[in-house]
Design an enzyme around this catalytic site. Structure first.
Site, PDB file in Angstrom:
ATOM      1  N   GLN A  72      -1.817   3.798  -4.825  1.00  0.00           N
ATOM      2  CA  GLN A  72      -1.760   2.774  -3.771  1.00  0.00           C
ATOM      3  C   GLN A  72      -1.156   3.317  -2.475  1.00  0.00           C
ATOM      4  O   GLN A  72      -1.306   2.695  -1.424  1.00  0.00           O
ATOM      5  CB  GLN A  72      -0.963   1.546  -4.241  1.00  0.00           C
ATOM      6  CG  GLN A  72      -1.660   0.776  -5.360  1.00  0.00           C
ATOM      7  CD  GLN A  72      -0.856  -0.444  -5.767  1.00  0.00           C
ATOM      8  OE1 GLN A  72       0.047  -0.360  -6.580  1.00  0.00           O
ATOM      9  NE2 GLN A  72      -1.175  -1.573  -5.172  1.00  0.00           N
ATOM     10  N   GLU A  84       0.081  -1.869 -13.554  1.00  0.00           N
ATOM     11  CA  GLU A  84       0.360  -0.620 -12.827  1.00  0.00           C
ATOM     12  C   GLU A  84      -0.282   0.581 -13.522  1.00  0.00           C
ATOM     13  O   GLU A  84      -0.814   1.472 -12.855  1.00  0.00           O
ATOM     14  CB  GLU A  84       1.868  -0.409 -12.661  1.00  0.00           C
ATOM     15  CG  GLU A  84       2.611  -1.490 -11.878  1.00  0.00           C
ATOM     16  CD  GLU A  84       1.946  -1.896 -10.576  1.00  0.00           C
ATOM     17  OE1 GLU A  84       1.285  -1.052  -9.944  1.00  0.00           O
ATOM     18  OE2 GLU A  84       2.059  -3.079 -10.202  1.00  0.00           O
ATOM     19  N   GLY A 138       5.690  -4.269  -8.410  1.00  0.00           N
ATOM     20  CA  GLY A 138       5.206  -3.015  -8.976  1.00  0.00           C
ATOM     21  C   GLY A 138       4.337  -2.285  -7.974  1.00  0.00           C
ATOM     22  O   GLY A 138       3.751  -2.909  -7.082  1.00  0.00           O
ATOM     23  N   LEU A 184      -0.622  -5.533  -4.291  1.00  0.00           N
ATOM     24  CA  LEU A 184      -0.309  -5.202  -2.895  1.00  0.00           C
ATOM     25  C   LEU A 184      -1.507  -4.562  -2.185  1.00  0.00           C
ATOM     26  O   LEU A 184      -1.568  -4.578  -0.962  1.00  0.00           O
ATOM     27  CB  LEU A 184       0.922  -4.281  -2.819  1.00  0.00           C
ATOM     28  CG  LEU A 184       2.236  -4.931  -3.267  1.00  0.00           C
ATOM     29  CD1 LEU A 184       3.374  -3.907  -3.240  1.00  0.00           C
ATOM     30  CD2 LEU A 184       2.600  -6.143  -2.417  1.00  0.00           C
TER      31      LEU A 184
HETATM   32 NI    NI Z   1      -1.725  -3.628  -8.120  1.00  0.00          NI
END
Ligand code: NI
Length: 173
Positions: free
Chosen positions: A50, A137, A45, A95
């Site tokens: 991000q 998310e 995800g 991430l």
């Molecule tokens: Ni995340």
């Protein structure tokens, strides 16, 4: 095109993102870039903040069976419309917080409403890893990270590690 992923701590990861008003080609391209970035990482995800874009857009693919075809999902303005009382605990990662994992408890099932890549309104129930991932998310769109569910001590420990990682990366150029 792959885009660089922001690493925590970064002020852009703490912002409330704006709803998407019109689905432009630019936004669709962003969604495609985010999927490419997510698969390459690899991850399951990714949220627009991000990659430094403060729009309410997430992408995900939680298909675990490697022989099954990929199931990329693009969600503009995703919203949890119902959540189960039953909870589930998963070891989460992000991430933007590489190589750090911790147990987070969330509703086991959620109903989510969103606009798809073509601008059509969708609503669907999710369970298992999909439910955890979609909630993780959507949290990103409200400036919330999975470490915000941990104790302040654990959060600080992880944040210090990330600051160190960023300093090392900056030195490497
Ligand atoms: Ni995340």
């Amino acid at each position: 095109m792959k885009r660089p992923i922001l690493i925590h701590p970064d002020p852009r990861l703490k912002k409330i993102c704006a709803p998407v008003a019109d689905l432009s080609d630019e936004l669709r391209l962003l969604a495609d870039d985010m999927l490419e970035t997510m698969y390459a990482a690899p991850g399951i995800g990714l949220a627009a903040p991000q990659v430094g874009v403060l729009d309410r857009l997430i992408v995900l693919d939680c298909e675990k069976d490697e022989t099954a075809p990929p199931k990329p999902m693009v969600m503009f303005n995703p919203e949890v419309t119902a959540a189960s009382d039953e909870t589930n605990t998963y070891e989460e990662g992000c991430l933007s917080i590489p190589e750090q994992y911790a147990d987070v408890t969330r509703p086991a099932g959620v109903q989510v409403r969103w606009l798809d890549r073509d601008g059509a309104l969708q609503e669907q129930e999710f369970g298992g890893l999909w439910a955890t991932c979609v909630q993780h998310e959507i949290d990103h769109l409200d400036g919330k990270l999975f470490i915000d569910y941990l104790t302040p001590l654990k959060r600080q420990l992880i944040t210090r590690k990330m600051q160190k990682l960023k300093r090392e990366k900056a030195r490497e150029g």
